[in-house]
Design a protein around this motif. Structure first.
Motif, PDB file in Angstrom:
ATOM      1  N   GLU A 135       0.540   4.386  -2.728  1.00  0.00           N
ATOM      2  CA  GLU A 135       0.390   5.588  -2.149  1.00  0.00           C
ATOM      3  C   GLU A 135       1.586   6.650  -2.711  1.00  0.00           C
ATOM      4  O   GLU A 135       1.314   7.840  -3.101  1.00  0.00           O
ATOM      5  N   VAL A 183       0.852  -1.138   0.079  1.00  0.00           N
ATOM      6  CA  VAL A 183       0.049   0.121   0.044  1.00  0.00           C
ATOM      7  C   VAL A 183       0.674   1.237  -0.052  1.00  0.00           C
ATOM      8  O   VAL A 183       0.276   2.232  -0.372  1.00  0.00           O
ATOM      9  N   THR A 206      -6.594   0.484   2.971  1.00  0.00           N
ATOM     10  CA  THR A 206      -5.432   1.221   3.431  1.00  0.00           C
ATOM     11  C   THR A 206      -5.744   1.656   4.587  1.00  0.00           C
ATOM     12  O   THR A 206      -4.936   1.674   5.650  1.00  0.00           O
TER      13      THR A 206
END
Length: 214
Positions: free
Chosen positions: A75, A71, A118
Protein backbone atom coordinates in the motif's frame (compact mmCIF):
# COMPACT_ATOMS: atom_id res chain seq x y z
CA UNK A 1 4.34 -38.50 -10.77
CA UNK A 2 6.85 -38.17 -7.93
CA UNK A 3 5.50 -36.78 -4.70
CA UNK A 4 6.53 -33.29 -3.69
CA UNK A 5 8.77 -33.48 -0.63
CA UNK A 6 7.50 -31.58 2.45
CA UNK A 7 8.64 -28.00 2.59
CA UNK A 8 9.03 -27.54 -1.16
CA UNK A 9 6.77 -25.06 -2.96
CA UNK A 10 4.45 -26.33 -5.66
CA UNK A 11 6.16 -26.71 -9.04
CA UNK A 12 3.70 -24.36 -10.73
CA UNK A 13 4.49 -21.48 -8.36
CA UNK A 14 8.09 -20.31 -8.44
CA UNK A 15 7.74 -17.44 -5.99
CA UNK A 16 10.11 -17.48 -3.02
CA UNK A 17 8.80 -19.74 -0.28
CA UNK A 18 8.34 -16.87 2.18
CA UNK A 19 6.09 -15.08 -0.33
CA UNK A 20 4.02 -18.23 -0.76
CA UNK A 21 3.64 -18.59 3.00
CA UNK A 22 2.66 -14.96 3.52
CA UNK A 23 0.17 -14.97 0.63
CA UNK A 24 -1.49 -18.10 2.02
CA UNK A 25 -1.51 -16.76 5.57
CA UNK A 26 -2.92 -13.39 4.51
CA UNK A 27 -5.81 -15.08 2.69
CA UNK A 28 -6.57 -17.35 5.66
CA UNK A 29 -6.35 -14.66 8.33
CA UNK A 30 -8.53 -12.40 6.16
CA UNK A 31 -11.14 -15.13 5.83
CA UNK A 32 -11.15 -16.53 9.37
CA UNK A 33 -9.37 -14.19 11.75
CA UNK A 34 -6.38 -14.82 14.00
CA UNK A 35 -7.77 -17.47 16.36
CA UNK A 36 -9.34 -19.67 13.68
CA UNK A 37 -6.12 -20.14 11.69
CA UNK A 38 -3.30 -22.47 12.74
CA UNK A 39 0.25 -22.61 11.48
CA UNK A 40 -0.63 -26.06 10.15
CA UNK A 41 -3.47 -24.51 8.12
CA UNK A 42 -1.04 -22.01 6.61
CA UNK A 43 1.49 -24.72 5.81
CA UNK A 44 -1.14 -26.79 4.04
CA UNK A 45 -2.40 -23.81 2.02
CA UNK A 46 1.14 -22.85 1.00
CA UNK A 47 2.14 -26.41 0.13
CA UNK A 48 4.97 -26.56 2.66
CA UNK A 49 5.49 -28.15 6.06
CA UNK A 50 5.04 -26.51 9.45
CA UNK A 51 8.76 -26.28 10.05
CA UNK A 52 9.16 -24.28 6.84
CA UNK A 53 6.53 -21.77 7.95
CA UNK A 54 8.28 -21.37 11.31
CA UNK A 55 11.64 -21.00 9.60
CA UNK A 56 10.47 -18.17 7.36
CA UNK A 57 8.09 -16.28 9.66
CA UNK A 58 8.49 -17.50 13.24
CA UNK A 59 5.59 -18.22 15.59
CA UNK A 60 1.95 -17.56 14.72
CA UNK A 61 1.92 -14.04 16.19
CA UNK A 62 4.99 -13.15 14.14
CA UNK A 63 3.37 -14.62 11.04
CA UNK A 64 0.28 -12.49 11.65
CA UNK A 65 2.43 -9.39 12.02
CA UNK A 66 4.29 -10.26 8.81
CA UNK A 67 1.00 -10.41 6.89
CA UNK A 68 0.19 -6.84 7.91
CA UNK A 69 3.73 -5.74 7.12
CA UNK A 70 3.31 -7.25 3.66
CA UNK A 71 0.08 -5.42 2.81
CA UNK A 72 1.44 -2.21 4.37
CA UNK A 73 4.53 -2.31 2.14
CA UNK A 74 2.39 -2.80 -0.97
CA UNK A 75 0.00 0.00 0.00
CA UNK A 76 2.81 2.41 0.83
CA UNK A 77 4.45 1.71 -2.52
CA UNK A 78 1.17 2.32 -4.36
CA UNK A 79 0.49 5.61 -2.57
CA UNK A 80 4.00 7.01 -2.50
CA UNK A 81 4.14 8.50 -6.00
CA UNK A 82 0.60 9.89 -5.82
CA UNK A 83 1.41 11.48 -2.45
CA UNK A 84 4.51 13.12 -3.86
CA UNK A 85 2.56 14.50 -6.81
CA UNK A 86 -0.08 15.88 -4.46
CA UNK A 87 2.57 17.54 -2.32
CA UNK A 88 4.20 19.12 -5.37
CA UNK A 89 0.82 20.42 -6.59
CA UNK A 90 0.22 22.56 -3.51
CA UNK A 91 2.25 25.44 -4.88
CA UNK A 92 0.32 25.39 -8.15
CA UNK A 93 -2.92 26.54 -6.57
CA UNK A 94 -6.24 25.14 -5.30
CA UNK A 95 -7.40 23.58 -8.58
CA UNK A 96 -4.17 21.60 -9.05
CA UNK A 97 -4.12 20.61 -5.40
CA UNK A 98 -7.67 19.27 -5.62
CA UNK A 99 -6.91 17.32 -8.81
CA UNK A 100 -3.91 15.79 -7.08
CA UNK A 101 -6.10 14.77 -4.13
CA UNK A 102 -8.55 13.16 -6.58
CA UNK A 103 -5.65 11.19 -8.05
CA UNK A 104 -4.42 10.14 -4.60
CA UNK A 105 -7.83 8.86 -3.56
CA UNK A 106 -8.22 7.07 -6.91
CA UNK A 107 -4.95 5.23 -6.30
CA UNK A 108 -6.13 4.18 -2.84
CA UNK A 109 -9.49 2.97 -4.14
CA UNK A 110 -7.81 1.06 -6.98
CA UNK A 111 -5.42 -0.57 -4.52
CA UNK A 112 -8.14 -1.89 -2.22
CA UNK A 113 -10.48 -2.89 -5.06
CA UNK A 114 -7.68 -4.99 -6.56
CA UNK A 115 -6.63 -6.47 -3.19
CA UNK A 116 -9.85 -7.09 -1.21
CA UNK A 117 -7.96 -9.36 1.18
CA UNK A 118 -6.37 -6.20 2.60
CA UNK A 119 -9.78 -4.90 3.67
CA UNK A 120 -10.81 -8.31 5.02
CA UNK A 121 -7.56 -8.62 6.99
CA UNK A 122 -8.06 -5.24 8.64
CA UNK A 123 -11.74 -5.79 9.35
CA UNK A 124 -10.92 -9.04 11.14
CA UNK A 125 -8.38 -7.15 13.24
CA UNK A 126 -10.82 -4.37 14.06
CA UNK A 127 -13.45 -6.82 15.33
CA UNK A 128 -11.34 -6.90 18.51
CA UNK A 129 -10.21 -3.27 18.86
CA UNK A 130 -8.02 -3.81 21.92
CA UNK A 131 -6.26 -6.90 20.59
CA UNK A 132 -3.21 -6.58 18.33
CA UNK A 133 -3.70 -2.81 18.51
CA UNK A 134 0.01 -2.34 17.93
CA UNK A 135 -0.56 -3.38 14.32
CA UNK A 136 -2.50 -0.17 13.72
CA UNK A 137 0.41 1.91 14.96
CA UNK A 138 2.89 0.12 12.73
CA UNK A 139 0.90 -0.52 9.59
CA UNK A 140 -1.98 1.97 9.40
CA UNK A 141 -1.03 5.10 11.36
CA UNK A 142 2.01 5.97 9.18
CA UNK A 143 -0.11 6.12 6.02
CA UNK A 144 -2.89 8.05 7.76
CA UNK A 145 -0.31 10.52 9.07
CA UNK A 146 1.20 10.96 5.62
CA UNK A 147 -2.11 12.07 4.14
CA UNK A 148 -2.99 14.14 7.23
CA UNK A 149 0.28 16.06 6.83
CA UNK A 150 -0.52 16.62 3.16
CA UNK A 151 -3.95 18.07 3.98
CA UNK A 152 -2.50 20.21 6.75
CA UNK A 153 0.16 21.54 4.37
CA UNK A 154 -2.49 22.27 1.74
CA UNK A 155 -4.52 24.20 4.31
CA UNK A 156 -1.46 26.14 5.42
CA UNK A 157 -0.68 27.01 1.80
CA UNK A 158 -4.22 28.27 1.30
CA UNK A 159 -5.01 25.60 -1.30
CA UNK A 160 -7.97 24.34 0.71
CA UNK A 161 -9.70 24.65 4.08
CA UNK A 162 -9.29 21.58 6.30
CA UNK A 163 -9.86 21.99 10.06
CA UNK A 164 -9.63 18.29 11.01
CA UNK A 165 -7.36 16.24 8.71
CA UNK A 166 -7.42 13.20 10.99
CA UNK A 167 -11.22 12.99 10.84
CA UNK A 168 -11.29 13.41 7.07
CA UNK A 169 -8.65 10.74 6.45
CA UNK A 170 -10.23 8.22 8.81
CA UNK A 171 -13.68 8.79 7.31
CA UNK A 172 -12.42 8.33 3.74
CA UNK A 173 -10.53 5.16 4.68
CA UNK A 174 -13.60 3.62 6.27
CA UNK A 175 -15.76 4.61 3.30
CA UNK A 176 -13.40 2.86 0.89
CA UNK A 177 -13.24 -0.28 3.06
CA UNK A 178 -17.04 -0.32 3.16
CA UNK A 179 -17.11 -0.02 -0.62
CA UNK A 180 -14.78 -3.02 -0.99
CA UNK A 181 -17.08 -5.09 1.24
CA UNK A 182 -20.05 -4.06 -0.89
CA UNK A 183 -18.22 -5.09 -4.06
CA UNK A 184 -17.75 -8.60 -2.68
CA UNK A 185 -21.46 -8.83 -1.90
CA UNK A 186 -22.53 -7.54 -5.32
CA UNK A 187 -20.16 -9.32 -7.65
CA UNK A 188 -22.63 -9.18 -10.51
CA UNK A 189 -22.70 -5.38 -10.54
CA UNK A 190 -19.06 -4.76 -9.61
CA UNK A 191 -18.28 -2.55 -12.62
CA UNK A 192 -21.23 -0.25 -11.92
CA UNK A 193 -20.40 -0.16 -8.18
CA UNK A 194 -16.83 0.88 -9.00
CA UNK A 195 -17.98 3.71 -11.28
CA UNK A 196 -20.59 4.97 -8.84
CA UNK A 197 -18.25 4.90 -5.86
CA UNK A 198 -15.50 6.70 -7.76
CA UNK A 199 -17.98 9.41 -8.74
CA UNK A 200 -19.16 9.66 -5.13
CA UNK A 201 -15.64 10.10 -3.76
CA UNK A 202 -14.91 12.82 -6.31
CA UNK A 203 -18.14 14.65 -5.38
CA UNK A 204 -17.23 14.30 -1.72
CA UNK A 205 -13.81 15.86 -2.26
CA UNK A 206 -15.30 18.66 -4.33
CA UNK A 207 -17.83 19.32 -1.56
CA UNK A 208 -15.17 19.27 1.15
CA UNK A 209 -12.84 21.57 -0.74
CA UNK A 210 -14.88 23.91 -2.99
CA UNK A 211 -13.00 26.57 -4.93
CA UNK A 212 -12.65 29.83 -3.10
CA UNK A 213 -14.99 32.56 -4.27
CA UNK A 214 -13.30 35.78 -5.34
Amino acid sequence: MPRRRPGRPRRDDQRPTRDLVLAAATALFAERGFDAVSVRDVAAAAGVDVATVAHHTGAKAQLYDACFARVFAAEREALEAAGERAGAALAAGPADALRALHDLVDVFVDFLEDRPETTALWLRRWLEPQRHAELDQRYAAPLYAQVERLLAAAAEAGALTEPAPHVTVRSLVWAVHGHVVALAARAGSAARERREFRAFVHRLLDGLYPPATP
